[in-house]
Design an enzyme around this catalytic site. Structure first.
Site, PDB file in Angstrom:
ATOM      1  CD  GLU A   1      -8.445  23.540  40.744  1.00  0.00           C
ATOM      2  OE1 GLU A   1      -7.392  23.704  40.111  1.00  0.00           O
ATOM      3  OE2 GLU A   1      -8.768  22.445  41.254  1.00  0.00           O
TER       4      GLU A   1
ATOM      5  CG  HIS B   1      -7.324  27.465  36.926  1.00  0.00           C
ATOM      6  ND1 HIS B   1      -6.030  27.005  37.051  1.00  0.00           N
ATOM      7  CD2 HIS B   1      -8.091  26.633  37.677  1.00  0.00           C
ATOM      8  CE1 HIS B   1      -6.012  25.948  37.838  1.00  0.00           C
ATOM      9  NE2 HIS B   1      -7.243  25.697  38.223  1.00  0.00           N
TER      10      HIS B   1
ATOM     11  CB  CYS C   1       0.512  29.562  36.479  1.00  0.00           C
ATOM     12  SG  CYS C   1      -1.021  29.180  35.626  1.00  0.00           S
TER      13      CYS C   1
END
EC number: 3.5.3.23
Length: 448
Positions: free
Chosen positions: A174, A250, A371
């Site tokens: 990720e 995450h 993000c």
């Protein structure tokens, strides 16, 4: 030689919509099928980029993906003209059309993992595109992501690019959302911190029960090998499975680091004492003084951390050595989080200031300030080798705002995704964008 951290923010794409595609991401699922405003979303992101540039931080922009991804739909058996593919998918498999329209590439913390030249064996900055194979709508990103990154960081003397890891569950990757780097100064050798949710091959590691653990230990280890990192400069830590099951999909939803500072929630990791000790010892050997700022669960619950995205914030170093925390408005509207932040900045610790930004369009889809950006540490020679077209300036900001206003819709619902005109609008916009950013031909429609 001086070195800097440069933030490259993802430009929100023209198909920004609330598809609710990301199982395990509470905000994404809770706002599923709400009407979005792509124009406002892009403007909010650009406003943050300009504000950081105005504060003296080095800022860049990363282009979005072509959406809908007609090629992905063709691979799934839809045929005919592009318009016919979109219309048939809308009739027969609307969830697949929604996935092919996702604008999730705006969250560039997931784009790749970056290791600065001070850490790597060959003295180049290394990039490995993330396969993002836990979610179909994200797994289709990495080919274009790789081309865009190569157009931004083209010098082979300074930059090395690796393809995504094998697209299988054992190597779920990720990107930088589960990667942090600690260092005394950006040009010094640092310690790279890889956080994973599970091991693919060792059942002794606990796993979450409700939501998937997206990052594997084996993927993190593979990236470290590809980048030529030494054992002395790497620490691995497992996420707490219990917080994954509460929506911490995450590590950057529960911890953020910069320089010598780790800002983390009490429940973020398994074996926290071992992790902090190893980080401190390895950074000390590289001349750094590791500082851990723990947010106790008694002050901020995991639920409030997820609702507010307190940890999905940007932690930035000021010229005077203090740190600035960039948070979304949701932090200010959450009483316990804001109370904690007021106490934090008054405590005399390394984090001295908090700035609040309106990123509602992104937040409603499950992504906060952290993000939206990819951090790249660059020395002066590497910075000079970056494609100048993607470096934010007043002129570029104004040009991109005008571009957004000309090409983006101010309303997008799920039903609108079935309109073939949306693809035409997206391609027209992106063709112009590649000229603005001097990227060349990076999209499939430009290569045919």
């Amino acid at each position: 030689m001086s070195a800097y951290e440069m933030n490259f923010d993802g430009l929100v794409g023209p198909t920004h919509n609330y598809g609710g595609l990301s199982y395990g991401n509470v905000a994404s699922q809770s706002n599923s099928q709400a009407v979005s405003n792509p124009r406002e979303a892009a403007r909010q992101g650009l406003a943050k980029m300009k504000a950081l540039m105005d504060m003296g931080f080095k800022q860049g922009v990363l282009a979005p993906q072509e959406r809908p991804d007609v090629a992905a739909l063709r691979r799934l058996g839809f045929t005919g003209s592009d318009a016919e593919v979109i219309q048939r998918a809308a009739r027969e498999a609307m969830p697949l059309l929604v996935a092919s329209c996702s604008a999730s590439s705006m969250w560039t913390a997931n784009a790749c993992t970056v290791s600065p030249s001070a850490d790597t064996a060959d003295g180049r900055v290394h990039f490995t595109a993330a396969n993002l194979n836990c979610k179909f709508h994200r797994s289709i990103e990495h080919p274009t992501t790789s081309r865009v990154l190569q157009a931004m960081f083209a010098s082979q003397a300074h930059f090395a690019h690796h393809p995504a890891l094998p697209a299988v569950a054992q190597f779920g990757d990720e990107g930088a959302a589960n990667h942090t780097r600690f260092c005394k100064a950006y040009g010094d050798a640092g310690v790279e911190f890889f956080v994973y949710g599970r091991s693919a091959f060792d059942s002794r590691y606990p796993a979450p029960a409700r939501y998937p653990a997206r990052q594997t230990l084996e993927a993190s280890q593979a990236v470290a090998r590809l980048h030529g990192l030494s054992e002395a400069g790497v620490v691995y830590a497992q996420q707490n499975p219990a917080v994954i099951d509460q929506g911490v999909f995450h590590n950057d939803v529960i911890a953020v680091g910069n320089g010598e500072v780790l800002f983390y929630h009490q429940d973020a990791f398994l074996d926290t004492d071992r992790v902090l000790s190893e980080l401190g010892d390895k950074l000390a050997r590289r001349g750094g003084n590791f500082q851990a700022v723990c947010v106790p669960a008694s002050a901020v619950s995991v639920q409030d951390a997820v609702r507010s995205y307190l940890f999905n914030s940007q932690l930035l170093s000021r010229a005077d050595g203090s740190m600035l925390l960039i948070v979304p408005e949701e932090c200010k509207s959450n009483a316990s989080v804001w109370r904690y932040l007021e106490q934090l900045t008054a405590s005399g610790g390394p984090i001295r200031e908090v700035r609040v930004f309106d990123l509602k369009q992104s937040m409603q889809n499950g992504g906060g300030p952290a993000c939206l950006r990819l951090r790249v540490a660059l020395n002066e020679q590497e910075l000079a080798a970056v494609n100048p077209g993607v470096v934010m300036t007043d002129a570029l900001h104004d040009k991109l705002v005008t571009w957004v206003d000309r090409h983006y819709r101010d309303r997008l619902s799920e039903a609108d995704l079935a309109d073939p005109q949306l693809l035409t609008e997206c391609r027209t916009a992106l063709d112009e964008l590649t000229q603005i950013l001097k990227l060349g031909s990076v999209y499939p429609f430009q290569m045919t």
